[in-house]
Design an enzyme around this catalytic site. Structure first.
Site, mmCIF file in Angstrom:
data_model
loop_
_atom_site.group_PDB
_atom_site.id
_atom_site.type_symbol
_atom_site.label_atom_id
_atom_site.label_comp_id
_atom_site.label_asym_id
_atom_site.label_seq_id
_atom_site.Cartn_x
_atom_site.Cartn_y
_atom_site.Cartn_z
ATOM 1 N N LYS A 35 -3.166 16.955 11.902
ATOM 2 C CA LYS A 35 -3.533 17.751 10.749
ATOM 3 C C LYS A 35 -4.252 19.023 11.164
ATOM 4 O O LYS A 35 -4.367 19.963 10.398
ATOM 5 C CB LYS A 35 -4.477 16.935 9.822
ATOM 6 N N GLY A 36 -4.755 19.011 12.393
ATOM 7 C CA GLY A 36 -5.645 20.082 12.836
ATOM 8 C C GLY A 36 -5.058 21.481 12.796
ATOM 9 O O GLY A 36 -5.771 22.463 12.587
ATOM 10 N N GLU A 91 -0.777 24.923 17.450
ATOM 11 C CA GLU A 91 -1.754 23.853 17.693
ATOM 12 C C GLU A 91 -3.162 24.320 17.371
ATOM 13 O O GLU A 91 -3.454 25.509 17.453
ATOM 14 C CB GLU A 91 -1.705 23.468 19.181
ATOM 15 N N ASP A 92 -4.016 23.374 17.068
ATOM 16 C CA ASP A 92 -5.423 23.704 16.848
ATOM 17 C C ASP A 92 -6.162 23.927 18.166
ATOM 18 O O ASP A 92 -6.871 24.911 18.335
ATOM 19 C CB ASP A 92 -6.130 22.615 16.013
ATOM 20 N N ASP A 95 -6.838 20.526 24.944
ATOM 21 C CA ASP A 95 -7.972 19.934 25.640
ATOM 22 C C ASP A 95 -7.458 19.444 27.003
ATOM 23 O O ASP A 95 -7.296 20.245 27.912
ATOM 24 C CB ASP A 95 -8.496 18.810 24.738
ATOM 25 N N LYS A 123 -9.532 24.730 25.800
ATOM 26 C CA LYS A 123 -10.640 24.323 26.687
ATOM 27 C C LYS A 123 -10.069 24.146 28.089
ATOM 28 O O LYS A 123 -9.762 23.029 28.505
ATOM 29 C CB LYS A 123 -11.208 22.973 26.219
ATOM 30 N N ASP A 151 -11.461 18.329 13.426
ATOM 31 C CA ASP A 151 -12.316 17.314 12.811
ATOM 32 C C ASP A 151 -13.156 16.555 13.825
ATOM 33 O O ASP A 151 -12.866 16.526 15.016
ATOM 34 C CB ASP A 151 -11.443 16.282 12.098
ATOM 35 N N ARG A 157 -13.126 19.476 8.765
ATOM 36 C CA ARG A 157 -11.943 20.329 8.934
ATOM 37 C C ARG A 157 -12.042 21.592 8.087
ATOM 38 O O ARG A 157 -11.492 22.633 8.427
ATOM 39 C CB ARG A 157 -10.671 19.583 8.517
HETATM 40 P P1 IMP Z 1 -5.391 16.786 24.382
HETATM 41 O O1 IMP Z 1 -4.215 15.839 24.336
HETATM 42 O O2 IMP Z 1 -6.511 16.248 25.222
HETATM 43 O O3 IMP Z 1 -5.027 18.199 24.775
HETATM 44 O O4 IMP Z 1 -6.040 16.781 22.954
HETATM 45 C C1 IMP Z 1 -5.447 17.382 21.911
HETATM 46 C C2 IMP Z 1 -6.012 16.920 20.596
HETATM 47 O O5 IMP Z 1 -7.314 16.332 20.704
HETATM 48 C C3 IMP Z 1 -6.184 18.121 19.710
HETATM 49 O O6 IMP Z 1 -4.972 18.445 19.047
HETATM 50 C C4 IMP Z 1 -7.283 17.657 18.787
HETATM 51 O O7 IMP Z 1 -6.733 16.921 17.721
HETATM 52 C C5 IMP Z 1 -8.141 16.759 19.644
HETATM 53 N N1 IMP Z 1 -9.302 17.504 20.179
HETATM 54 C C6 IMP Z 1 -9.508 17.906 21.451
HETATM 55 N N2 IMP Z 1 -10.673 18.549 21.590
HETATM 56 C C7 IMP Z 1 -11.216 18.578 20.356
HETATM 57 C C8 IMP Z 1 -12.441 19.148 19.842
HETATM 58 O O8 IMP Z 1 -13.273 19.768 20.530
HETATM 59 N N3 IMP Z 1 -12.657 18.973 18.511
HETATM 60 C C9 IMP Z 1 -11.769 18.313 17.696
HETATM 61 N N4 IMP Z 1 -10.627 17.788 18.136
HETATM 62 C C10 IMP Z 1 -10.346 17.910 19.461
HETATM 63 MG MG MG Z 2 -4.522 18.041 17.084
#
Ligand code: IMP
Ligand code: MG
Length: 168
Positions: A35-36, A91-92, A95, A123, A151, A157
């Protein structure tokens, strides 16, 4: 507060201008990750000046609320095929990159004409899987952030800015 509302909106307008130039003459297909990504995609789409279509996908990682586990499941697939289309994934945040690398691989298998990635936040310090990001709003430090679609346990959100969560 990490990024105030006016800065977020300003940056989104800049990215929208760039995308409008880069995809001029093409039929852009935006794919939002729920949803982000919703708040970012709506704001972005409003400022893109070329014709576009949108679809939505929900991919979530198992595990706790602040760290992604690397195990990903599709909870809502796209409504339409993407074969031969110019796809831009919106994408939001990126990470670890686990979610995105899985998703991009799966979407690439569907043979789009092109596939690029646009994220509001990045990040880079926390990256574990390499992902090629084409448009980035802001690079941020290794903090857990909320707002503008992001979120913490489904809350915050709707904050119109990006804020850091301080865990006591
Ligand atoms: P990844 O798979 O580790 O890149 O994480 C991606 C998902 O983790 C993002 O689409 C977010 O939904 C969630 N996420 C990662 N970091 C944050 C944050 O700082 N705040 C909120 N959601 C996060
Ligand atoms: Mg996400």
């Amino acid at each position: 507060m990490l990024i105030p509302e006016d800065q977020v909106r300003q940056r989104i307008q800049e990215i929208a201008e760039q995308i409008s130039k880069d995809y001029a003459g093409k039929d852009l297909h935006l794919i939002c990750t729920l949803k982000g990504g919703v708040f970012f995609m709506c704001e972005l789409a409003k400022h893109i000046t070329i014709p576009l279509t949108m679809d939505f996908m929900c991919v979530s990682s198992y595990g706790n609320t602040t760290k992604s586990s690397g195990v990903v499941k599709i909870t809502k697939d796209l409504d339409e095929p993407i074969m031969s289309r110019d796809v831009l994934v919106v994408e939001d945040i990126i990470d670890s990159g686990n979610t995105l690398s899985y998703m991009l691989e799966m979407l690439s298998d569907r043979k789009p004409a092109s596939i690029r990635l646009c994220t509001l936040l990045d990040k880079p310090e926390r990256r574990r899987k390499k992902v090629n990001v084409d448009y980035t709003g802001f690079q941020i430090p290794d903090e857990f952030v909320v707002g503008y679609g992001l979120d913490y346990a489904q809350r915050y959100r709707n904050l119109p800015y990006v804020g850091i969560v301080r865990f006591e």
